[in-house]
Each structure stands twice: as structure tokens, then as C-alpha cells.
Design a protein around this motif. Structure first.
Motif, PDB file in Angstrom:
ATOM      1  N   SER A 384      -0.373  -5.292  -3.774  1.00 32.02           N
ATOM      2  CA  SER A 384      -0.839  -6.662  -3.968  1.00 32.02           C
ATOM      3  C   SER A 384      -2.003  -6.685  -4.942  1.00 32.02           C
ATOM      4  O   SER A 384      -2.623  -5.651  -5.232  1.00 32.02           O
ATOM      5  CB  SER A 384      -1.290  -7.252  -2.627  1.00 32.02           C
ATOM      6  OG  SER A 384      -2.474  -6.599  -2.174  1.00 32.02           O
ATOM      7  N   SER A 385      -2.340  -7.867  -5.411  1.00 33.49           N
ATOM      8  CA  SER A 385      -3.470  -8.000  -6.335  1.00 33.49           C
ATOM      9  C   SER A 385      -4.755  -7.500  -5.697  1.00 33.49           C
ATOM     10  O   SER A 385      -5.570  -6.817  -6.350  1.00 33.49           O
ATOM     11  CB  SER A 385      -3.620  -9.454  -6.764  1.00 33.49           C
ATOM     12  OG  SER A 385      -2.496  -9.882  -7.480  1.00 33.49           O
ATOM     13  N   LEU A 386      -4.955  -7.803  -4.425  1.00 37.17           N
ATOM     14  CA  LEU A 386      -6.162  -7.355  -3.735  1.00 37.17           C
ATOM     15  C   LEU A 386      -6.183  -5.846  -3.610  1.00 37.17           C
ATOM     16  O   LEU A 386      -7.223  -5.206  -3.837  1.00 37.17           O
ATOM     17  CB  LEU A 386      -6.242  -8.013  -2.349  1.00 37.17           C
ATOM     18  CG  LEU A 386      -7.488  -7.693  -1.525  1.00 37.17           C
ATOM     19  CD1 LEU A 386      -8.748  -8.124  -2.272  1.00 37.17           C
ATOM     20  CD2 LEU A 386      -7.406  -8.381  -0.149  1.00 37.17           C
ATOM     21  N   GLU A 387      -5.045  -5.249  -3.260  1.00 38.37           N
ATOM     22  CA  GLU A 387      -4.981  -3.787  -3.147  1.00 38.37           C
ATOM     23  C   GLU A 387      -5.236  -3.129  -4.495  1.00 38.37           C
ATOM     24  O   GLU A 387      -5.917  -2.087  -4.576  1.00 38.37           O
ATOM     25  CB  GLU A 387      -3.607  -3.374  -2.610  1.00 38.37           C
ATOM     26  CG  GLU A 387      -3.387  -3.714  -1.142  1.00 38.37           C
ATOM     27  CD  GLU A 387      -1.961  -3.459  -0.711  1.00 38.37           C
ATOM     28  OE1 GLU A 387      -1.765  -3.013   0.438  1.00 38.37           O
ATOM     29  OE2 GLU A 387      -1.018  -3.697  -1.517  1.00 38.37           O
ATOM     30  N   ILE A 388      -4.719  -3.715  -5.544  1.00 26.37           N
ATOM     31  CA  ILE A 388      -4.930  -3.146  -6.884  1.00 26.37           C
ATOM     32  C   ILE A 388      -6.406  -3.168  -7.246  1.00 26.37           C
ATOM     33  O   ILE A 388      -6.958  -2.166  -7.745  1.00 26.37           O
ATOM     34  CB  ILE A 388      -4.089  -3.913  -7.921  1.00 26.37           C
ATOM     35  CG1 ILE A 388      -2.594  -3.652  -7.686  1.00 26.37           C
ATOM     36  CG2 ILE A 388      -4.484  -3.511  -9.347  1.00 26.37           C
ATOM     37  CD1 ILE A 388      -1.676  -4.536  -8.508  1.00 26.37           C
ATOM     38  N   GLU A 389      -7.070  -4.288  -6.997  1.00 28.76           N
ATOM     39  CA  GLU A 389      -8.488  -4.371  -7.329  1.00 28.76           C
ATOM     40  C   GLU A 389      -9.309  -3.397  -6.487  1.00 28.76           C
ATOM     41  O   GLU A 389     -10.297  -2.824  -6.974  1.00 28.76           O
ATOM     42  CB  GLU A 389      -8.998  -5.802  -7.151  1.00 28.76           C
ATOM     43  CG  GLU A 389      -8.354  -6.813  -8.101  1.00 28.76           C
ATOM     44  CD  GLU A 389      -8.431  -6.373  -9.563  1.00 28.76           C
ATOM     45  OE1 GLU A 389      -9.495  -5.866  -9.986  1.00 28.76           O
ATOM     46  OE2 GLU A 389      -7.425  -6.532 -10.278  1.00 28.76           O
ATOM     47  N   ASP A 390      -8.917  -3.169  -5.235  1.00 29.48           N
ATOM     48  CA  ASP A 390      -9.603  -2.177  -4.399  1.00 29.48           C
ATOM     49  C   ASP A 390      -9.426  -0.766  -4.961  1.00 29.48           C
ATOM     50  O   ASP A 390     -10.379   0.027  -4.968  1.00 29.48           O
ATOM     51  CB  ASP A 390      -9.066  -2.236  -2.964  1.00 29.48           C
ATOM     52  CG  ASP A 390      -9.569  -3.446  -2.194  1.00 29.48           C
ATOM     53  OD1 ASP A 390     -10.557  -4.070  -2.653  1.00 29.48           O
ATOM     54  OD2 ASP A 390      -8.979  -3.771  -1.147  1.00 29.48           O
ATOM     55  N   LEU A 391      -8.209  -0.448  -5.422  1.00 26.04           N
ATOM     56  CA  LEU A 391      -7.959   0.872  -6.013  1.00 26.04           C
ATOM     57  C   LEU A 391      -8.791   1.073  -7.276  1.00 26.04           C
ATOM     58  O   LEU A 391      -9.326   2.161  -7.522  1.00 26.04           O
ATOM     59  CB  LEU A 391      -6.465   1.031  -6.328  1.00 26.04           C
ATOM     60  CG  LEU A 391      -5.534   1.193  -5.121  1.00 26.04           C
ATOM     61  CD1 LEU A 391      -4.078   0.998  -5.529  1.00 26.04           C
ATOM     62  CD2 LEU A 391      -5.729   2.571  -4.484  1.00 26.04           C
ATOM     63  N   LEU A 392      -8.914   0.036  -8.071  1.00 26.06           N
ATOM     64  CA  LEU A 392      -9.723   0.128  -9.289  1.00 26.06           C
ATOM     65  C   LEU A 392     -11.205   0.255  -8.952  1.00 26.06           C
ATOM     66  O   LEU A 392     -11.930   1.070  -9.545  1.00 26.06           O
ATOM     67  CB  LEU A 392      -9.476  -1.094 -10.169  1.00 26.06           C
ATOM     68  CG  LEU A 392      -8.054  -1.258 -10.733  1.00 26.06           C
ATOM     69  CD1 LEU A 392      -7.903  -2.606 -11.421  1.00 26.06           C
ATOM     70  CD2 LEU A 392      -7.727  -0.135 -11.712  1.00 26.06           C
ATOM     71  N   ALA A 393     -11.663  -0.532  -7.993  1.00 33.11           N
ATOM     72  CA  ALA A 393     -13.084  -0.502  -7.624  1.00 33.11           C
ATOM     73  C   ALA A 393     -13.479   0.832  -7.003  1.00 33.11           C
ATOM     74  O   ALA A 393     -14.617   1.310  -7.184  1.00 33.11           O
ATOM     75  CB  ALA A 393     -13.379  -1.644  -6.657  1.00 33.11           C
ATOM     76  N   SER A 394     -12.550   1.478  -6.304  1.00 33.06           N
ATOM     77  CA  SER A 394     -12.852   2.749  -5.628  1.00 33.06           C
ATOM     78  C   SER A 394     -12.786   3.945  -6.575  1.00 33.06           C
ATOM     79  O   SER A 394     -13.173   5.055  -6.206  1.00 33.06           O
ATOM     80  CB  SER A 394     -11.875   2.973  -4.483  1.00 33.06           C
ATOM     81  OG  SER A 394     -10.559   3.203  -4.980  1.00 33.06           O
ATOM     82  N   GLY A 395     -12.254   3.732  -7.802  1.00 36.80           N
ATOM     83  CA  GLY A 395     -12.117   4.840  -8.744  1.00 36.80           C
ATOM     84  C   GLY A 395     -10.859   5.651  -8.567  1.00 36.80           C
ATOM     85  O   GLY A 395     -10.661   6.656  -9.274  1.00 36.80           O
ATOM     86  N   ILE A 396      -9.980   5.261  -7.651  1.00 34.78           N
ATOM     87  CA  ILE A 396      -8.689   5.948  -7.500  1.00 34.78           C
ATOM     88  C   ILE A 396      -7.797   5.659  -8.689  1.00 34.78           C
ATOM     89  O   ILE A 396      -7.015   6.511  -9.133  1.00 34.78           O
ATOM     90  CB  ILE A 396      -8.013   5.525  -6.175  1.00 34.78           C
ATOM     91  CG1 ILE A 396      -8.789   6.106  -4.994  1.00 34.78           C
ATOM     92  CG2 ILE A 396      -6.552   5.971  -6.124  1.00 34.78           C
ATOM     93  CD1 ILE A 396      -8.300   5.624  -3.640  1.00 34.78           C
TER      94      ILE A 396
END
Length: 403
Positions: A384-396
Motif C-alpha cells: 500500500s502507499s502507507l507501507e511504501i512510505e514506511d519502507l522508504l522512511a526506514s531506509g529499507i
């Protein structure tokens, strides 16, 4: 881009030249190639020279090996990054990497691990040395393989010091082997075979085969036979100096030699009893090449090239790298054409040189900026868009402003 492999998805985890060059050829042929880079990017991105601006961290070496690909950036040492790759494996036809096998194992990307995720996945590992031999696992770069495969040492046959061929030959030869290996495996799988999914491309063995193609020579037939193809190793088979420059000339057949010797005012050689039989002419090849070297300084390059071309004798001027940029034949075929999608600071690109008659080409896609397609690819994998932004924010994962 020539859309012959449309519908084939290739997951590329590779860097520098061998893996990326192979991936680019497959992308040029229409496959969807998803290039997975580490968070910091393929090291070729920072190679010199760099564009002055606007190339998104793309050195020339990166630009010339990564067009027509989609690019994402992941930290494969973290569980979230591994989970993304597993989803991509499930959705892909081919995995192409040029990691050492131990490194692939540590990332959970061994053949067995990948096959457990996708039993139909073709697994191509482009590596330094074959895994059945004692050199397996050694680090390997182009110079090392040129030395190991006998290429650097060929100069010693002419009494010279060993030297490298000044092009990244081992990587590019390995890449071509990887391409045909992948294509053969795809055809075999389409025909119902499941025993050709693992493709190993060792640079050492590939370049050794390449070098010994002609140089195995007498050792082909005899245990103690002499290696080395004398025609190629002759010290006088080389670029020849004319009165004002350098050209290459290669008479090969008896008729070509006859025409050359008459043109060179050396018809006396035709009277030699050894000239008229191929084996005896071969035995005197050093002498024949020395005749070329002795007569070419008598005339200018343009004069020789006109005469030799008229006589249908293979010849060429000796181009410098700079000359290729203005070569009239390459201009005729629009060799360095840059597609309209490319940024203005990329002035030349190198084409897919194989021509398929009747197949309409499509516009090339420029090499991706680091993480350019991360968001789109993750969305296609079900994030999801939220999951994608979390992955980007975490550096994964890493995305660019355009992804």
C-alpha cells in the motif's frame, strides 16, 4: 528497444559491467528488467567521467550498461528488503546476479532458496570461476581473468611483456555467455523442460574458451601438441605503417594474396614453389606478412585503401577511439542515436547492434535514476502507499523524486 521478449520479467541484482551488460541486452530485446541496487547504488554510478548535471548520479559506465531497465533500491541485509525481493522472485522469470556464491547465500539468494520461492525461476549466476573447481569463490575482476585465461600472456609469444587488452573484455564476453544461456533456458522451459533452470556463467572458463578457440591449435589433436595459432601470433600480423599513417591489411585466400603481391610489385613471390599450396603457404606466413610490412611505407594510406578495396582485399584504416565518433559508416546507420527520452546532457548512446528485419523498434528508456521505479514496483508487488512510505522512511527501500 526491440520487443521480442515482451512478457518476460528479469530480476537483475548486479553491478559494474558483466551482469548489467547482460541485463541491458535482454532489456534491449524487450524483456522487463528490474534492476535491484543497494541503497547506495551500483558502484558504476560514481565512475568517471560523470555528466556535469542532471544525470542523477550516473557515470558513463553506468549509462552505457543500464538502459531500458526499471530501477529500485533496497537494503537486502534487512528482513524488509529480503521480503520485497521474495515477492519479486515470485513474479519473475529469471534471476540474474554477479555476486560471489557465498555472498548470494548470505542474502538468502542461493539457487535452492530461490527455487523454493519460485520453482520455475531461471537462475543465472555470472561469477568469476566455476563452482566445480578449486578456484571457486575467488574474487575476480577483468584484469585478473585476462591474466588467468592466458589473454594477457599472449604477447610473450612475440617476445613482449604480458599486457592487458585495454578494454573490459572478460566482463563483456561473460555477459554475452550469460545472455545466450538465459535465452536457451527460457526456450527449454517453454518446451516443458525443468532441468535447465540453473545457469552458471564463469568468467574464467568463458574467456579461456574464447582465447583457445583458435589457439588450442595442435593441442586439439595431440596430448603434447603445441598451442598457439601461428597466423595470429606472427609478429608481422599487425597494423602496418604507410607513408603517412597506419592501415590494416589481411589477404587470406591464394587469390587475395596474388592480387596483393601484383599490386605491391612483388609478383616474384608468386614464383615460389611453396606459394600455391595452402599448407606450405601457411608455413611461410611470417614471410608473407613481412612483405606487407616492407611495401606499405611506399605509398599513402588513402592510396593503398583505394587500391586494396578495388581488389576486394580486406583492409581498413586504423581508427583511433576519437575517429569512431565521426566514422561515416556509423553515421549512416545512426549508431550513436540518442532517443528523445534522454536528458540533454547525454549526447551519444550505443545501440543494440543486432538488426531484426521487419520488427519495429520502440523508443529506448534512459537508465534509471537511483530508486526511480521503487514506488511503482512496490505497488505492483501489493504494498500500500502507507507501507511504501514506511519502507522508504526506514531506509529499507530508497526512491527518487521521480518514483
Amino acid at each position: 528497444m526491440i520487443p521480442l521478449l515482451a512478457g518476460t520479467r528479469i530480476l537483475e541484482l548486479s553491478a559494474v559491467v558483466m551482469g548489467p551488460f547482460a541485463g541491458q541486452i535482454l532489456a534491449d530485446l524487450g524483456a522487463e528488467v528490474i534492476k535491484v541496487e543497494p541503497i547506495e547504488g551500483d558502484v558504476a554510478r560514481v565512475s568517471q567521467p560523470q555528466a556535469n548535471s542532471g544525470a542523477n548520479g550516473m557515470g558513463a559506465l553506468y549509462v552505457n550498461n543500464n538502459r531500458n531497465k526499471r530501477g529500485i533500491a533496497l537494503d537486502l541485509k534487512r528482513q524488509g528488503g529480503k521480503a520485497i525481493v521474495e515477492k519479486l522472485i515470485q513474479r519473475s522469470d529469471v534471476l540474474l546476479h554477479n555476486m560471489r556464491p557465498d555472498a548470494a547465500d548470505r542474502l538468502g539468494l542461493s539457487f535452492d532458496a530461490v527455487a523454493a520461492i519460485n520453482p520455475r525461476m531461471i537462475y543465472c549466476s555470472a561469477i568469476g570461476f566455476g563452482q566445480r573447481g578449486r578456484y571457486r569463490g575467488r574474487p575476480a575482476f577483468d584484469d585478473v581473468i585476462q591474466a588467468a585465461a592466458g589473454l594477457a600472456g599472449i604477447a610473450e609469444h612475440n617476445g613482449e611483456d604480458p599486457r592487458f587488452i585495454p578494454t573490459i573484455l572478460a566482463d563483456k564476453v561473460g555477459a554475452l555467455h550469460a545472455v545466450y544461456g538465459i535465452l536457451a533456458a527460457l526456450v527449454a522451459r517453454a518446451n516443458g523442460r525443468q532441468d535447465a533452470l540453473r545457469v552458471e556463467v564463469p568468467m574464467f572458463e568463458a574467456l579461456t574458451s574464447f582465447v583457445l578457440n583458435e589457439h588450442l591449435a595442435a593441442a586439439t589433436f595431440q596430448e603434447d601438441g603445441k598451442v598457439g595459432y601461428s597466423r595470429v601470433l606472427s609478429p608481422d600480423r599487425r597494423p602496418y605503417q604507410t607513408r603517412d599513417g597506419w592501415i590494416a591489411v589481411l589477404p587470406y585466400t591464394a587469390e587475395q594474396w596474388r592480387r596483393f603481391l601484383i599490386e605491391a610489385d612483388r609478383a616474384d613471390v608468386l614464383d615460389q614453389p611453396w606459394f600455391h599450396q595452402p599448407d606450405s603457404r601457411h608455413a611461410h606466413i611470417d614471410y608473407l606478412y613481412s612483405v606487407i610490412a616492407s611495401v606499405l611505407p611506399q605509398r599513402d594510406s588513402a592510396d593503398w585503401l583505394e587500391s586494396l578495396s578495388r581488389l576486394d582485399i580486406p583492409c581498413s584504416q586504423v581508427n583511433r577511439l576519437e575517429d569512431l565518433l565521426e566514422d561515416p559508416h556509423l553515421r549512416d546507420v545512426d549508431f550513436f542515436h540518442v532517443g528523445e527520452r534522454y536528458p540533454s546532457n547525454i549526447k551519444r548512446m550505443l545501440p543494440q547492434p543486432v538488426v531484426f528485419g521487419g520488427v519495429a523498434p520502440e523508443a529506448d528508456i534512459p537508465p534509471p535514476a537511483l530508486g526511480e521505479d521503487t514506488r511503482a514496483v512496490l505497488s505492483e508487488c501489493g504494498y500500500s502507499s502507507l507501507e511504501i512510505e514506511d519502507l522508504l522512511a526506514s531506509g529499507i527501500a530508497r526512491g527518487s523524486n521521480r518514483s
